[in-house]
Design a protein around this motif. Sequence first.
Motif, PDB file in Angstrom:
ATOM      1  N   LEU A 315       1.220  -1.575  -0.207  1.00 24.51           N
ATOM      2  CA  LEU A 315       0.062  -0.030   0.492  1.00 24.51           C
ATOM      3  C   LEU A 315       0.956   0.864   0.274  1.00 24.51           C
ATOM      4  O   LEU A 315       0.318   2.335  -0.547  1.00 24.51           O
ATOM      5  CB  LEU A 315      -0.670   0.250   1.139  1.00 24.51           C
ATOM      6  CG  LEU A 315      -1.788   1.592   1.412  1.00 24.51           C
ATOM      7  CD1 LEU A 315      -2.613   1.616   0.167  1.00 24.51           C
ATOM      8  CD2 LEU A 315      -2.780   0.919   2.592  1.00 24.51           C
ATOM      9  N   VAL A 316       2.047   0.678   0.667  1.00 25.66           N
ATOM     10  CA  VAL A 316       3.088   2.393   0.450  1.00 25.66           C
ATOM     11  C   VAL A 316       3.425   2.535  -0.674  1.00 25.66           C
ATOM     12  O   VAL A 316       3.607   3.724  -1.093  1.00 25.66           O
ATOM     13  CB  VAL A 316       4.243   1.845   2.111  1.00 25.66           C
ATOM     14  CG1 VAL A 316       4.357   3.083   1.985  1.00 25.66           C
ATOM     15  CG2 VAL A 316       3.103   2.350   3.599  1.00 25.66           C
ATOM     16  N   LEU A 317       4.009   1.832  -1.209  1.00 26.27           N
ATOM     17  CA  LEU A 317       4.441   1.985  -2.462  1.00 26.27           C
ATOM     18  C   LEU A 317       3.090   2.157  -3.845  1.00 26.27           C
ATOM     19  O   LEU A 317       3.649   3.079  -4.579  1.00 26.27           O
ATOM     20  CB  LEU A 317       5.289   0.443  -2.598  1.00 26.27           C
ATOM     21  CG  LEU A 317       6.310  -0.116  -2.292  1.00 26.27           C
ATOM     22  CD1 LEU A 317       6.352  -1.628  -2.340  1.00 26.27           C
ATOM     23  CD2 LEU A 317       7.907   1.131  -1.896  1.00 26.27           C
ATOM     24  N   LEU A 318       2.441   2.100  -3.036  1.00 27.77           N
ATOM     25  CA  LEU A 318       2.129   2.040  -4.374  1.00 27.77           C
ATOM     26  C   LEU A 318       0.623   3.902  -4.175  1.00 27.77           C
ATOM     27  O   LEU A 318       1.195   4.451  -5.207  1.00 27.77           O
ATOM     28  CB  LEU A 318       0.083   1.027  -4.206  1.00 27.77           C
ATOM     29  CG  LEU A 318      -1.367   1.994  -4.877  1.00 27.77           C
ATOM     30  CD1 LEU A 318      -0.889   1.746  -6.090  1.00 27.77           C
ATOM     31  CD2 LEU A 318      -2.414   1.288  -3.618  1.00 27.77           C
ATOM     32  N   ARG A 319       1.455   4.204  -2.930  1.00 30.90           N
ATOM     33  CA  ARG A 319       0.937   5.509  -2.809  1.00 30.90           C
ATOM     34  C   ARG A 319       1.912   6.350  -3.234  1.00 30.90           C
ATOM     35  O   ARG A 319       1.988   8.128  -3.868  1.00 30.90           O
ATOM     36  CB  ARG A 319       0.361   5.590  -1.021  1.00 30.90           C
ATOM     37  CG  ARG A 319      -1.134   5.224  -0.652  1.00 30.90           C
ATOM     38  CD  ARG A 319      -1.824   5.146   0.703  1.00 30.90           C
ATOM     39  NE  ARG A 319      -2.702   4.741   0.937  1.00 30.90           N
ATOM     40  CZ  ARG A 319      -2.477   4.213   2.287  1.00 30.90           C
ATOM     41  NH1 ARG A 319      -2.405   4.983   3.025  1.00 30.90           N
ATOM     42  NH2 ARG A 319      -4.411   4.886   2.258  1.00 30.90           N
ATOM     43  N   MET A 320       3.015   6.135  -2.396  1.00 29.88           N
ATOM     44  CA  MET A 320       4.153   6.625  -3.079  1.00 29.88           C
ATOM     45  C   MET A 320       4.584   6.631  -4.477  1.00 29.88           C
ATOM     46  O   MET A 320       4.970   7.570  -5.258  1.00 29.88           O
ATOM     47  CB  MET A 320       5.057   6.311  -3.023  1.00 29.88           C
ATOM     48  CG  MET A 320       6.036   6.153  -1.232  1.00 29.88           C
ATOM     49  SD  MET A 320       7.594   5.857  -0.985  1.00 29.88           S
ATOM     50  CE  MET A 320       8.721   6.306  -1.626  1.00 29.88           C
ATOM     51  N   THR A 321       3.966   5.484  -5.516  1.00 28.86           N
ATOM     52  CA  THR A 321       3.760   5.530  -7.358  1.00 28.86           C
ATOM     53  C   THR A 321       2.734   6.742  -7.311  1.00 28.86           C
ATOM     54  O   THR A 321       2.758   7.175  -8.463  1.00 28.86           O
ATOM     55  CB  THR A 321       3.728   4.220  -7.302  1.00 28.86           C
ATOM     56  OG1 THR A 321       4.552   3.425  -6.836  1.00 28.86           O
ATOM     57  CG2 THR A 321       3.786   4.246  -9.447  1.00 28.86           C
ATOM     58  N   ASP A 322       1.364   6.263  -7.049  1.00 30.12           N
ATOM     59  CA  ASP A 322       0.798   7.699  -7.107  1.00 30.12           C
ATOM     60  C   ASP A 322       1.167   8.811  -6.999  1.00 30.12           C
ATOM     61  O   ASP A 322       0.991   9.759  -7.755  1.00 30.12           O
ATOM     62  CB  ASP A 322      -0.330   7.266  -6.564  1.00 30.12           C
ATOM     63  CG  ASP A 322      -1.453   6.464  -7.067  1.00 30.12           C
ATOM     64  OD1 ASP A 322      -1.786   6.060  -8.578  1.00 30.12           O
ATOM     65  OD2 ASP A 322      -2.264   5.861  -6.202  1.00 30.12           O
ATOM     66  N   ALA A 323       1.750   8.899  -6.285  1.00 33.22           N
ATOM     67  CA  ALA A 323       1.902  10.747  -5.467  1.00 33.22           C
ATOM     68  C   ALA A 323       3.389  11.322  -6.789  1.00 33.22           C
ATOM     69  O   ALA A 323       3.274  12.272  -7.219  1.00 33.22           O
ATOM     70  CB  ALA A 323       2.657  10.675  -4.113  1.00 33.22           C
ATOM     71  N   LEU A 324       3.797  10.406  -6.939  1.00 33.93           N
ATOM     72  CA  LEU A 324       4.292  10.516  -7.864  1.00 33.93           C
ATOM     73  C   LEU A 324       4.689  10.823  -9.445  1.00 33.93           C
ATOM     74  O   LEU A 324       4.571  12.456 -10.159  1.00 33.93           O
ATOM     75  CB  LEU A 324       6.465   9.272  -8.154  1.00 33.93           C
ATOM     76  CG  LEU A 324       7.253   9.490  -8.979  1.00 33.93           C
ATOM     77  CD1 LEU A 324       8.415  11.062  -8.465  1.00 33.93           C
ATOM     78  CD2 LEU A 324       8.106   8.343  -9.629  1.00 33.93           C
ATOM     79  N   ALA A 325       3.541  10.384 -10.078  1.00 32.86           N
ATOM     80  CA  ALA A 325       2.402  10.455 -10.930  1.00 32.86           C
ATOM     81  C   ALA A 325       1.947  11.804 -10.894  1.00 32.86           C
ATOM     82  O   ALA A 325       1.900  12.251 -11.708  1.00 32.86           O
ATOM     83  CB  ALA A 325       1.502   9.415 -11.350  1.00 32.86           C
TER      84      ALA A 325
END
Length: 652
Positions: A315-325
């Motif tokens: 979940l943290v890695l998903l949120r980090m990826t969405d934030a980067l996008a």
Amino acid sequence: MTMNAGWYLRRLSRMGPREVGGRAVDAVRRRRWRSARPDCPSVTGARFTAVLPAQAFAAVSPDAAKRLVAEADRLMEGHAEFFGVARHDLADPDWWCDPKTGRRAPWGYAFDVPYRDEDAVGDIKQIWEPSRHQYLTVLAAAYALTGNERYAERVAQHLRSWWTANPPLRGVHWISGIELGIRLLSWVWIRRLLDGWPGAAGLFEGNPVARNQIWHHQRWLAAFPSRGSSANNHVIAEAAGQFAAACAFGWFSSSARWRADALRSLERHLRSNTFPSGLNRELATEYHGLVLELGLAALAEADAAGVPVPASVRLVLLRMTDALAAVVDNRLRPPRQGDADDGHGLVVDGAGTDRWASLLATGDAVFGPRAWWPVVTGTDVRTPLLAALIRPYAKNGTVPRPSSRPAQFADAGMTILRTPEETGEIWCRCDGGPHGFLSIAAHAHADALSVEVRHDGVDVLADPGTYCYHGQPEWRQYFRSTLGHNTLELDGGDQSVSGGPFLWTRHARSRVLVADTSDEGVARWCAEHDGYEPSVHRRRVELIAAAKELRVVDEVRGDRRAVRLAFHLGPAITADLVENRAVLTWTRDGEDRSAELDLPGQLTWRARRGETNPPLGWYSAGFGRKEPTTTLVGTGFADGAQGFTTVLRFHG
């Protein structure tokens, strides 16, 4: 850069009792380890099973493979560049030599080496970087793609050389946990990528020297984790490397314990290092990229080994990826915020591969994109390899994700103002967030209320970057100073107080008052900070889409104070300053572009460029590299009677 008694006292003041106790235990253990170096326990039947599926390499695009092989061939010829220093000795490297200063680090017990003292050691970053062995992962990947054994043989030659030159606990390469963690991760991938080579088993699991090195690396990481005020990206690298090695090289009696402890640390610190919005708490974009790379690499090892991981990790890695996008501009460039040292978690690509496009491509493959994500057109080698190992994330809608592109990250104090891309995107980052992470805020800059503005991906009002960490204190001070950012300085001092190159003893507190991006015509932001108590600096920013205009108003509430207001132009920008108006010109894709910058008339304006005593007017595109650029500096006084208004208008 040596640390005096005053620095140690300031550093101690930023620690809590638990951290002080832990560091005392570490000190005792270091003294004991000086004379107690056990050998690796005997191992029988060691095997490597964490291999890549054959179809992973078939998914690598021809362009990405071509770049990789070209990079590998340069490395085979001995050519590489680390932090702006060209090296031509990589065919047979001296693992202890700094080519920048010509100095060679002293031999001895690791914890006695004064690695911060450039006069004694040289530039430690130049010495450490090749020994992360990420250039060897490139060579190993070239072997995996081509089957050419000369790449594999060079990798084996260099690993054997390094292991001989750096026995456990001797020398500079056994000082820092982040170096050991990233090196372990590289070794895991080297073994994986060399799996088809006949000599792979004899190099690793069949080699007692390799097993001894792997065991001692993991023993070190288990004994000396980064603690308390230092538990930033370093602890993520330590945990990721330890976990990866314990999964892939699980040959030792301690492997299960190391794996479990590292996974607990990784889960805990991924959460603590990341805002709920998905941005990294260090507020240093390159460390967001580093932590995301490390987390994805660790997840790949877990799934390859069948080790369950807590749901919070994905979940943290998903949120980090969405934030980067969400925060990248239309050229997929993220903000240039805070420290940046070109650190990577896993490298298997050639020069010219876009780091951020690669991360978004991996996010697309692992998590699935959102409709609002930017289009990623670049290709890389790493994405199909990671995607072949990582179990695809559940895409059934049970995990809440943003339905539209976020512009406000309230917990991080970051707001992105932007106009539509079809008219030549104006992208503006507004900074009203915390001053870094943890009590020392090691990688923060004194940049409260700064703005960063780009037009169609070109830095117009630029964040100058980082340039250096150790050895050049006047440059370190400049690049993280208030004057070194697009914000307002009072009475010649920084908003936050530095106690050393990675230590802030007083942190300015910012708060965002307005962040309204709902109006497609005008986006508004307003924030203030208390770094100049009793005065308060308040800034308002408006981006007017139809007029292609950015308006910035600065107010100083309090007594009369001396002011310096700085605007740092990107290296592509030429400025013609007349009184308080600057005409800005640049070229993008062969097309001439221009803008006008109307500066506050109450201040006296000068264009400064490439000055060294003291530094002013510089831009650092990457660690160890800098180039002159134009900085417009207005000087005068603020007495609270009126604001200072700056207007940037883009033409065409």
